[in-house]
Design an enzyme around this catalytic site. Structure first.
Site, PDB file in Angstrom:
ATOM      1  N   ASP A  83       0.859  -1.189   0.000  1.00  0.00           N
ATOM      2  CA  ASP A  83       0.000   0.000   0.000  1.00  0.00           C
ATOM      3  C   ASP A  83       0.893   1.236   0.000  1.00  0.00           C
ATOM      4  O   ASP A  83       2.067   1.179   0.389  1.00  0.00           O
ATOM      5  CB  ASP A  83      -0.889  -0.006   1.259  1.00  0.00           C
ATOM      6  CG  ASP A  83      -2.157   0.821   1.106  1.00  0.00           C
ATOM      7  OD1 ASP A  83      -3.258   0.243   1.116  1.00  0.00           O
ATOM      8  OD2 ASP A  83      -2.048   2.063   0.983  1.00  0.00           O
ATOM      9  N   ASN A  97      -6.028  -4.536  -5.980  1.00  0.00           N
ATOM     10  CA  ASN A  97      -7.178  -3.895  -5.344  1.00  0.00           C
ATOM     11  C   ASN A  97      -7.000  -2.383  -5.161  1.00  0.00           C
ATOM     12  O   ASN A  97      -7.988  -1.664  -5.081  1.00  0.00           O
ATOM     13  CB  ASN A  97      -7.410  -4.577  -3.985  1.00  0.00           C
ATOM     14  CG  ASN A  97      -8.278  -3.762  -3.074  1.00  0.00           C
ATOM     15  OD1 ASN A  97      -9.505  -3.750  -3.214  1.00  0.00           O
ATOM     16  ND2 ASN A  97      -7.662  -3.044  -2.136  1.00  0.00           N
ATOM     17  N   TYR A 111     -12.991   7.193 -13.569  1.00  0.00           N
ATOM     18  CA  TYR A 111     -13.169   5.967 -12.776  1.00  0.00           C
ATOM     19  C   TYR A 111     -13.948   4.925 -13.583  1.00  0.00           C
ATOM     20  O   TYR A 111     -13.553   3.749 -13.653  1.00  0.00           O
ATOM     21  CB  TYR A 111     -13.914   6.319 -11.478  1.00  0.00           C
ATOM     22  CG  TYR A 111     -14.008   5.206 -10.464  1.00  0.00           C
ATOM     23  CD1 TYR A 111     -13.027   5.047  -9.488  1.00  0.00           C
ATOM     24  CD2 TYR A 111     -15.077   4.310 -10.471  1.00  0.00           C
ATOM     25  CE1 TYR A 111     -13.116   4.037  -8.543  1.00  0.00           C
ATOM     26  CE2 TYR A 111     -15.172   3.301  -9.537  1.00  0.00           C
ATOM     27  CZ  TYR A 111     -14.193   3.163  -8.569  1.00  0.00           C
ATOM     28  OH  TYR A 111     -14.276   2.156  -7.642  1.00  0.00           O
ATOM     29  N   LYS A 131     -12.387   1.357 -14.771  1.00  0.00           N
ATOM     30  CA  LYS A 131     -12.960   0.104 -14.261  1.00  0.00           C
ATOM     31  C   LYS A 131     -13.529  -0.754 -15.391  1.00  0.00           C
ATOM     32  O   LYS A 131     -13.492  -1.988 -15.313  1.00  0.00           O
ATOM     33  CB  LYS A 131     -14.028   0.401 -13.202  1.00  0.00           C
ATOM     34  CG  LYS A 131     -13.472   1.030 -11.915  1.00  0.00           C
ATOM     35  CD  LYS A 131     -12.463   0.132 -11.189  1.00  0.00           C
ATOM     36  CE  LYS A 131     -12.063   0.667  -9.819  1.00  0.00           C
ATOM     37  NZ  LYS A 131     -11.046  -0.151  -9.150  1.00  0.00           N
ATOM     38  N   ILE A 170     -19.471   0.241  -1.280  1.00  0.00           N
ATOM     39  CA  ILE A 170     -19.063  -0.504  -0.086  1.00  0.00           C
ATOM     40  C   ILE A 170     -18.646   0.496   0.996  1.00  0.00           C
ATOM     41  O   ILE A 170     -17.984   1.508   0.698  1.00  0.00           O
ATOM     42  CB  ILE A 170     -17.878  -1.441  -0.431  1.00  0.00           C
ATOM     43  CG1 ILE A 170     -18.193  -2.325  -1.660  1.00  0.00           C
ATOM     44  CG2 ILE A 170     -17.504  -2.305   0.777  1.00  0.00           C
ATOM     45  CD1 ILE A 170     -19.369  -3.260  -1.521  1.00  0.00           C
ATOM     46  N   THR A 207     -16.466   1.862   3.071  1.00  0.00           N
ATOM     47  CA  THR A 207     -15.025   1.944   3.352  1.00  0.00           C
ATOM     48  C   THR A 207     -14.629   3.414   3.448  1.00  0.00           C
ATOM     49  O   THR A 207     -15.407   4.298   3.057  1.00  0.00           O
ATOM     50  CB  THR A 207     -14.182   1.311   2.227  1.00  0.00           C
ATOM     51  OG1 THR A 207     -14.226   2.193   1.090  1.00  0.00           O
ATOM     52  CG2 THR A 207     -14.673  -0.073   1.836  1.00  0.00           C
TER      53      THR A 207
END
Ligand code: NAP
Length: 251
Positions: free
Chosen positions: A38, A91, A157, A161, A190, A192
């Protein structure tokens, strides 16, 4: 919990938060040695400590996925520390600016493409040879529902994707007969930090209401699907895109 991933080694990008964190924890709990990568050092330290204290085998590496030259070192690190690399989850991702196409900032466009699309390509270029060296394995690329439907004010985005789904299919075809499976996962919204750090609670409630299940997804729900696709029981599943979306795309 059954040790589905005993003897396996997994690399997870964006593992310092959210969905990547949930995937890393589940893989480690099910027996995998995990390499967390990360850009966020504090996130890496926190997740590493959690996995450590739960008895998992974990290492961390700083990685900016948009730096093509950095991926080789991370893959080598996994091979050195754990002996091989069998599984990878690409991810790491960012949301990018919110603006219509006619006003979309060029810099933001390139940043989203560099992280969300190029970063996965750079990863695959190093991960696939490592998986071949290990005798085979599986990869999941984190797309989105926005890998198959549009969303206003998020053109970079949405484009990245969608492209990730195509990249997944092409890579899967190239390595399908060589023991490497490559799939994409498409989560809806989601809960997050990617969402909660960027949107006020009332906006989050509005987004939750857009899903027929009337709530946001949980990182653990994305981890469950991702880990199924990484496991040997998914041995005939490759080159495909799998939604985890509370029926968002069924509408
Ligand atoms: P998150 O909580 O923000 O976690 C993403 C992690 O990736 C963060 O630790 C972030 O660090 C890191 N990161 C950002 N840029 C990076 C880079 N260049 N190199 C390496 N790491 C980097 O986001 P999330 O919601 O878990 O999202 C994970 C993936 O799921 C992304 O690909 C996202 O597009 C996808 N996804 C998310 C949702 C959703 O609603 N949350 C829905 C569909 C798909 P910083 O915090 O320092 O930026």
């Amino acid at each position: 919990m059954a040790k589905r991933f005993g003897g396996k080694v997994a690399l997870i990008t964006g593992a310092g938060s959210g969905i990547g964190e949930a995937i890393a924890k589940r893989l480690a709990a099910e027996g995998a040695g995990v390499v967390l990568a990360d850009i966020d050092g504090d996130g890496l330290d926190r997740v590493r400590a959690d996995i450590d204290s739960a008895g998992g085998a974990v290492r961390t590496q700083h990685l900016d996925v948009s730096d093509a030259s950095a991926h080789q070192a991370v893959v080598r690190f996994a091979e050195e520390k754990f002996g091989a690399l069998h599984l990878a989850v690409n991810n790491a991702g960012i949301g990018g600016p919110s603006a219509p196409v006619g006003e979309y900032p060029l810099e933001g466009w390139h940043q989203v493409m560099n992280v969300n699309l190029n970063g996965v390509f750079y990863g695959l270029r190093e991960q696939i040879p490592a998986l071949l060296r290990a005798g085979g394995g599986a990869i999941v690329n984190m797309s989105s529902i926005l890998g198959s439907v549009g969303f206003a004010n998020a053109s970079a985005y949405v484009s990245a994707k969608h492209a990730l789904v195509g990249l997944t299919k092409a890579a899967a075809m190239e390595y399908a007969d060589k023991g490497v499976r490559v799939n994409a996962v498409g989560p809806a919204f989601i809960d997050t930090p990617l969402l909660s750090n960027n949107l006020p609670p009332e906006a989050l409630a509005g987004i939750a209401a857009m899903h027929p299940v009337k709530r946001l997804g949980r990182p653990e729900e994305v981890a469950a699907l991702t880990c199924f696709l990484l496991a040997d029981e998914a041995s005939f599943i490759t080159g495909s895109y799998h939604l985890v979306d509370g029926a968002y795309c069924a509408q």
